[in-house]
Design a protein around this motif. Structure first.
Motif, mmCIF file in Angstrom:
data_model
loop_
_atom_site.group_PDB
_atom_site.id
_atom_site.type_symbol
_atom_site.label_atom_id
_atom_site.label_comp_id
_atom_site.label_asym_id
_atom_site.label_seq_id
_atom_site.Cartn_x
_atom_site.Cartn_y
_atom_site.Cartn_z
ATOM 1 N N PRO A 30 0.815 -1.222 0.000
ATOM 2 C CA PRO A 30 0.000 0.000 0.000
ATOM 3 C C PRO A 30 0.847 1.269 0.000
ATOM 4 O O PRO A 30 0.447 2.284 -0.574
ATOM 5 C CB PRO A 30 -0.823 -0.123 1.286
ATOM 6 C CG PRO A 30 -0.896 -1.591 1.549
ATOM 7 C CD PRO A 30 0.420 -2.141 1.091
ATOM 8 N N GLU A 31 2.019 1.226 0.644
ATOM 9 C CA GLU A 31 2.899 2.406 0.668
ATOM 10 C C GLU A 31 3.330 2.798 -0.740
ATOM 11 O O GLU A 31 3.482 3.982 -1.045
ATOM 12 C CB GLU A 31 4.119 2.136 1.549
ATOM 13 C CG GLU A 31 3.806 1.938 3.025
ATOM 14 C CD GLU A 31 3.489 0.504 3.363
ATOM 15 O OE1 GLU A 31 3.429 0.181 4.565
ATOM 16 O OE2 GLU A 31 3.301 -0.316 2.426
ATOM 17 N N THR A 32 3.527 1.797 -1.589
ATOM 18 C CA THR A 32 3.895 2.066 -2.981
ATOM 19 C C THR A 32 2.775 2.836 -3.678
ATOM 20 O O THR A 32 3.027 3.821 -4.385
ATOM 21 C CB THR A 32 4.169 0.753 -3.735
ATOM 22 O OG1 THR A 32 5.315 0.115 -3.166
ATOM 23 C CG2 THR A 32 4.411 1.001 -5.212
ATOM 24 N N ILE A 33 1.548 2.385 -3.485
ATOM 25 C CA ILE A 33 0.400 3.045 -4.126
ATOM 26 C C ILE A 33 0.237 4.463 -3.586
ATOM 27 O O ILE A 33 -0.074 5.394 -4.337
ATOM 28 C CB ILE A 33 -0.885 2.227 -3.885
ATOM 29 C CG1 ILE A 33 -0.695 0.782 -4.376
ATOM 30 C CG2 ILE A 33 -2.067 2.879 -4.602
ATOM 31 C CD1 ILE A 33 -0.287 0.671 -5.838
ATOM 32 N N HIS A 75 -6.428 0.750 3.392
ATOM 33 C CA HIS A 75 -5.035 0.434 3.728
ATOM 34 C C HIS A 75 -4.355 1.596 4.457
ATOM 35 O O HIS A 75 -3.157 1.844 4.285
ATOM 36 C CB HIS A 75 -4.249 0.078 2.464
ATOM 37 C CG HIS A 75 -4.665 -1.215 1.838
ATOM 38 N ND1 HIS A 75 -5.718 -1.296 0.953
ATOM 39 C CD2 HIS A 75 -4.188 -2.483 1.996
ATOM 40 C CE1 HIS A 75 -5.865 -2.560 0.563
ATOM 41 N NE2 HIS A 75 -4.958 -3.294 1.181
ATOM 42 N N THR A 76 -5.123 2.279 5.270
ATOM 43 C CA THR A 76 -4.580 3.376 6.069
ATOM 44 C C THR A 76 -4.844 3.126 7.543
ATOM 45 O O THR A 76 -5.958 2.742 7.920
ATOM 46 C CB THR A 76 -5.205 4.731 5.648
ATOM 47 O OG1 THR A 76 -4.824 5.035 4.314
ATOM 48 C CG2 THR A 76 -4.720 5.851 6.572
ATOM 49 N N GLU A 77 -3.821 3.324 8.362
ATOM 50 C CA GLU A 77 -3.970 3.235 9.814
ATOM 51 C C GLU A 77 -4.447 4.595 10.342
ATOM 52 O O GLU A 77 -3.759 5.600 10.169
ATOM 53 C CB GLU A 77 -2.630 2.863 10.463
ATOM 54 C CG GLU A 77 -2.105 1.482 10.083
ATOM 55 C CD GLU A 77 -2.917 0.371 10.722
ATOM 56 O OE1 GLU A 77 -3.632 0.657 11.706
ATOM 57 O OE2 GLU A 77 -2.845 -0.773 10.232
ATOM 58 N N PRO A 102 -5.665 10.983 9.074
ATOM 59 C CA PRO A 102 -4.259 10.727 9.422
ATOM 60 C C PRO A 102 -3.321 11.040 8.262
ATOM 61 O O PRO A 102 -3.751 11.317 7.136
ATOM 62 C CB PRO A 102 -4.262 9.224 9.708
ATOM 63 C CG PRO A 102 -5.315 8.696 8.774
ATOM 64 C CD PRO A 102 -6.401 9.756 8.756
ATOM 65 N N TYR A 103 -2.026 11.012 8.540
ATOM 66 C CA TYR A 103 -1.036 11.084 7.467
ATOM 67 C C TYR A 103 -1.183 9.843 6.599
ATOM 68 O O TYR A 103 -1.593 8.782 7.074
ATOM 69 C CB TYR A 103 0.375 11.158 8.042
ATOM 70 C CG TYR A 103 0.643 12.399 8.845
ATOM 71 C CD1 TYR A 103 0.746 13.646 8.223
ATOM 72 C CD2 TYR A 103 0.779 12.338 10.232
ATOM 73 C CE1 TYR A 103 0.976 14.798 8.957
ATOM 74 C CE2 TYR A 103 1.015 13.487 10.981
ATOM 75 C CZ TYR A 103 1.107 14.717 10.334
ATOM 76 O OH TYR A 103 1.333 15.853 11.065
ATOM 77 N N ILE A 104 -0.856 9.964 5.321
ATOM 78 C CA ILE A 104 -1.068 8.825 4.411
ATOM 79 C C ILE A 104 -0.210 7.631 4.825
ATOM 80 O O ILE A 104 -0.599 6.483 4.634
ATOM 81 C CB ILE A 104 -0.820 9.202 2.943
ATOM 82 C CG1 ILE A 104 0.616 9.683 2.717
ATOM 83 C CG2 ILE A 104 -1.828 10.240 2.477
ATOM 84 C CD1 ILE A 104 0.963 9.858 1.233
ATOM 85 N N GLN A 153 12.859 0.806 2.001
ATOM 86 C CA GLN A 153 13.417 -0.517 2.301
ATOM 87 C C GLN A 153 12.305 -1.568 2.312
ATOM 88 O O GLN A 153 12.495 -2.689 1.816
ATOM 89 C CB GLN A 153 14.120 -0.498 3.663
ATOM 90 C CG GLN A 153 15.260 0.493 3.781
ATOM 91 C CD GLN A 153 16.331 0.297 2.737
ATOM 92 O OE1 GLN A 153 16.830 -0.803 2.555
ATOM 93 N NE2 GLN A 153 16.683 1.359 2.041
ATOM 94 N N ASN A 154 11.153 -1.217 2.862
ATOM 95 C CA ASN A 154 10.049 -2.175 2.974
ATOM 96 C C ASN A 154 9.400 -2.498 1.632
ATOM 97 O O ASN A 154 8.879 -3.603 1.438
ATOM 98 C CB ASN A 154 8.989 -1.638 3.935
ATOM 99 C CG ASN A 154 9.476 -1.576 5.371
ATOM 100 O OD1 ASN A 154 10.361 -2.325 5.759
ATOM 101 N ND2 ASN A 154 8.897 -0.680 6.157
ATOM 102 N N ILE A 155 9.402 -1.541 0.714
ATOM 103 C CA ILE A 155 8.701 -1.748 -0.561
ATOM 104 C C ILE A 155 9.640 -2.161 -1.694
ATOM 105 O O ILE A 155 9.242 -2.160 -2.863
ATOM 106 C CB ILE A 155 7.904 -0.483 -0.969
ATOM 107 C CG1 ILE A 155 8.851 0.692 -1.270
ATOM 108 C CG2 ILE A 155 6.892 -0.116 0.099
ATOM 109 C CD1 ILE A 155 8.118 1.932 -1.778
ATOM 110 N N GLN A 156 10.871 -2.533 -1.363
ATOM 111 C CA GLN A 156 11.837 -2.932 -2.387
ATOM 112 C C GLN A 156 11.310 -4.005 -3.345
ATOM 113 O O GLN A 156 11.583 -3.941 -4.543
ATOM 114 C CB GLN A 156 13.131 -3.413 -1.730
ATOM 115 C CG GLN A 156 14.127 -2.313 -1.432
ATOM 116 C CD GLN A 156 14.573 -1.565 -2.686
ATOM 117 O OE1 GLN A 156 15.022 -2.148 -3.654
ATOM 118 N NE2 GLN A 156 14.408 -0.257 -2.667
#
Length: 267
Positions: free
Chosen positions: A131-134, A173-175, A182-184, A201-204
Motif C-alpha cells: 500500500p505504501e507504494t500506491i 489500507h490506512t492506519e 491521518p497522514y497517508i 526498504q520495505n517496498i523494495q
C-alpha cells in the motif's frame, strides 16, 4: 553531525593520499552531506549498514532537490567512493556498498518509466503490492513534491483523486490511529516519517514488480518526464502542472532531451 571516522579519514587523505587541504575539505563536505541525508532518515544511523540503495537515493536527491548538475553529482560520487574505500580497506565496515555504482557515468542516458499515472487503479490490484507504494505513486501523480508527500493527510490525497476504487483502496489500507484524517503513511504514534528511507526498504520487492525505482525522488522524476513527454503543452501549462519556475523547467527539459531514455510504463 560529523560523519563516522572523520578524523581518521582526514589523516588518511593527508598522509597516505597526499591530498591538498582544499581537496580534503571538498571531500568532507560531500561525505558530510551524505551522512546528514542518511542519518535524517534513520532512527539509529550505522555506517556499517549503508547500502547501494542509500547511496543511489542520495544521488537522486542531489538532482531532484538541490538541482545539482551532472558533473557536480559525479564529484560527490567520487568523494563517497574514496571514503568508503578507506572504510572498507581499513576494516571499519564489512561490505563495500558503492561497488555496483563505481564509475557511474552521469552523462549516459538513464531509463525512466513514464505515463504510469492513469494506470494506478490497475497497479493497486497487483497481488502483494505494498500500500505504501500506491500511496507514494498516488501523491506524486497529483504533483506533490517529495518533500511534501510524507506530511500529506489522507483526505487531501483523496480529494485530488478521481477513481473511486483507488480511493477506497487507500482508505482500506490506512492506519487511522484515532484520527479521521491521518497522514497517508504514519508511525505507530500517529506522526509522519521524516524521510522515505525505511519505507523504501520495505517496498523494495515492488521495484521488481513494476520495473522502476520507487523512491520519492525517482517517482518525481518519472512524473516530470511523463508530463514533459506531452509536446502539446505550453511552457505556462507545464510550469503550472509541475509547480516549477521557468529556470527549473529549462533544467528538467534539458535533462529530458540529453540524459533520459523514456519508456512507456506497461503492466
Amino acid at each position: 553531525m560529523a560523519f563516522p571516522y572523520k578524523n581518521q579519514f582526514n589523516l588518511y587523505c593527508k598522509n597516505e593520499k597526499k591530498l591538498s587541504t582544499n581537496t580534503i575539505d571538498l571531500a568532507n563536505k560531500s561525505v558530510n552531506t551524505f551522512w546528514n541525508y542518511y542519518a535524517t532518515g534513520s532512527d539509529d544511523p550505522d555506517i556499517n549498514i549503508v547500502n547501494e540503495t542509500d547511496i543511489r537515493n542520495f544521488l537522486d536527491s542531489l538532482e531532484t532537490e538541490l538541482k545539482f548538475k551532472k558533473n557536480t553529482i559525479n564529484k560527490y560520487l567520487s568523494h563517497l567512493k574514496m571514503y568508503f574505500t578507506y572504510l572498507y580497506s581499513h576494516q571499519f565496515i564489512d561490505n563495500y556498498p558503492i561497488l555496483t555504482i563505481s564509475g557511474r557515468n552521469f552523462s549516459r542516458k538513464q531509463t525512466y518509466k513514464i505515463n504510469w499515472m492513469d494506470k494506478l487503479p490497475q497497479i493497486a490490484q497487483i497481488d502483494n503490492i505494498h500500500p505504501e507504494t500506491i500511496k507514494f505513486m498516488a501523491a506524486i501523480s497529483l504533483g506533490y513534491k517529495p518533500t511534501e508527500v510524507l506530511s500529506l493527510r489522507l483526505n487531501t490525497l483523496l480529494n485530488g483523486l478521481k477513481d473511486e476504487g483507488l480511493k477506497q483502496y487507500l482508505k482500506n489500507h490506512t492506519e487511522f490511529h484515532g484520527s479521521d484524517n491521518p497522514y497517508i503513511i504514519s508511525k505507530k504514534d500517529g506522526g509522519h516519517y521524516a524521510s522515505d528511507f525505511h519505507i523504501v526498504q520495505n517496498i523494495q520487492p515492488d521495484k521488481k514488480l513494476l520495473g522502476m525505482p520507487l523512491t520519492l525522488q525517482a517517482l518525481r522524476l518519472s512524473y516530470v518526464y511523463s508530463i514533459l513527454s506531452d509536446s502539446k503543452k505550453t511552457d505556462e501549462e507545464l510550469e503550472e502542472i509541475l509547480r516549477v519556475n521557468k529556470r527549473s523547467l529549462v533544467y528538467y527539459r534539458k535533462n529530458f532531451l540529453l540524459y533520459v531514455n523514456a519508456e512507456e510504463f506497461t503492466l
